[in-house]
Design a protein around this motif. Sequence first.
Motif, PDB file in Angstrom:
ATOM      1  N   LYS A  18       0.830  -1.210   0.000  1.00 42.87           N
ATOM      2  CA  LYS A  18       0.000   0.000   0.000  1.00 42.87           C
ATOM      3  C   LYS A  18       0.856   1.249   0.000  1.00 42.87           C
ATOM      4  CE  LYS A  18      -4.212  -1.669   2.213  1.00 42.87           C
ATOM      5  NZ  LYS A  18      -5.085  -1.559   3.385  1.00 42.87           N
ATOM      6  N   GLU A  21       2.263   1.789  -3.473  1.00 36.36           N
ATOM      7  CA  GLU A  21       1.238   2.307  -4.383  1.00 36.36           C
ATOM      8  C   GLU A  21       0.977   3.785  -4.125  1.00 36.36           C
ATOM      9  OE1 GLU A  21      -2.178  -0.170  -3.893  1.00 36.36           O
ATOM     10  OE2 GLU A  21      -1.284  -1.857  -4.997  1.00 36.36           O
ATOM     11  N   ALA A  22       0.955   4.176  -2.858  1.00 37.20           N
ATOM     12  CA  ALA A  22       0.741   5.580  -2.515  1.00 37.20           C
ATOM     13  C   ALA A  22       1.893   6.432  -3.045  1.00 37.20           C
ATOM     14  CB  ALA A  22       0.600   5.742  -1.012  1.00 37.20           C
ATOM     15  N   GLN A  23       3.100   5.921  -2.971  1.00 36.00           N
ATOM     16  CA  GLN A  23       4.269   6.644  -3.480  1.00 36.00           C
ATOM     17  C   GLN A  23       4.167   6.811  -4.993  1.00 36.00           C
ATOM     18  OE1 GLN A  23       6.479   7.923  -1.513  1.00 36.00           O
ATOM     19  NE2 GLN A  23       7.803   8.760  -3.092  1.00 36.00           N
ATOM     20  N   GLN A  24       3.703   5.786  -5.700  1.00 37.37           N
ATOM     21  CA  GLN A  24       3.547   5.872  -7.150  1.00 37.37           C
ATOM     22  C   GLN A  24       2.474   6.877  -7.526  1.00 37.37           C
ATOM     23  OE1 GLN A  24       2.805   1.923  -8.512  1.00 37.37           O
ATOM     24  NE2 GLN A  24       4.971   1.324  -8.519  1.00 37.37           N
ATOM     25  N   LYS A  25       1.395   6.955  -6.751  1.00 34.66           N
ATOM     26  CA  LYS A  25       0.329   7.911  -7.035  1.00 34.66           C
ATOM     27  C   LYS A  25       0.827   9.337  -6.899  1.00 34.66           C
ATOM     28  CE  LYS A  25      -3.701   5.122  -5.900  1.00 34.66           C
ATOM     29  NZ  LYS A  25      -4.863   4.972  -5.022  1.00 34.66           N
ATOM     30  N   LYS A  26       1.703   9.578  -5.927  1.00 33.12           N
ATOM     31  CA  LYS A  26       2.253  10.916  -5.750  1.00 33.12           C
ATOM     32  C   LYS A  26       3.114  11.299  -6.933  1.00 33.12           C
ATOM     33  CE  LYS A  26       2.306  11.022  -0.711  1.00 33.12           C
ATOM     34  NZ  LYS A  26       3.147  11.109   0.483  1.00 33.12           N
ATOM     35  N   GLU A  27       3.807  10.340  -7.526  1.00 31.41           N
ATOM     36  CA  GLU A  27       4.694  10.618  -8.637  1.00 31.41           C
ATOM     37  C   GLU A  27       3.931  10.843  -9.941  1.00 31.41           C
ATOM     38  OE1 GLU A  27       7.457   7.399  -8.727  1.00 31.41           O
ATOM     39  OE2 GLU A  27       8.418   7.996  -6.852  1.00 31.41           O
ATOM     40  N   LYS A  28       2.729  10.305 -10.047  1.00 31.03           N
ATOM     41  CA  LYS A  28       1.936  10.481 -11.267  1.00 31.03           C
ATOM     42  C   LYS A  28       1.500  11.928 -11.389  1.00 31.03           C
ATOM     43  CE  LYS A  28      -0.053   5.889 -11.725  1.00 31.03           C
ATOM     44  NZ  LYS A  28      -1.296   5.133 -11.769  1.00 31.03           N
ATOM     45  N   LYS A  29       1.230  12.341 -12.633  1.00 29.97           N
ATOM     46  CA  LYS A  29       0.757  13.694 -12.871  1.00 29.97           C
ATOM     47  C   LYS A  29      -0.690  13.798 -12.402  1.00 29.97           C
ATOM     48  CE  LYS A  29       3.787  14.538 -16.732  1.00 29.97           C
ATOM     49  NZ  LYS A  29       3.888  14.831 -18.138  1.00 29.97           N
ATOM     50  N   LYS A  30      -1.007  14.921 -11.818  1.00 29.59           N
ATOM     51  CA  LYS A  30      -2.365  15.125 -11.321  1.00 29.59           C
ATOM     52  C   LYS A  30      -3.299  15.392 -12.493  1.00 29.59           C
ATOM     53  CE  LYS A  30      -0.900  16.994  -6.914  1.00 29.59           C
ATOM     54  NZ  LYS A  30      -0.971  18.146  -6.008  1.00 29.59           N
TER      55      LYS A  30
END
Length: 107
Positions: A18, A21-30
């Motif tokens: 988890k 996954e949270a770290q990857q979401k932060k790296e994705k463009k908003k």
Amino acid sequence: MGGASKKPISNIEKRIKKEAEAQQKKEKKKVSKTGNEVISKNITISDEMIKRVQEEIKKEKIITPYTLATKANITLSVAKRILKDLNEQGTIKEAFRNRRTAIYVAA
């Protein structure tokens, strides 16, 4: 009387997964609600942009942040900041201010 029990390995693995996954979401463009990519709001106002804005101001009798933003293809907040700076410099003059918007005229 035993002490606190240790957590099972499966729970630890789930927690680590988890967090990854949270770290990857932060790296994705908003992405905004409309599906457009959200660009960082830290926009620097260049001299070229100010010259382009001054060209638009010369064409108009009255200037509002919205009209400037649509014609110069910039965000509304940037347009407000540019108009405020130009007002302080004396290039334009504030004719009317409401709590929502301001209207400027060429000086």
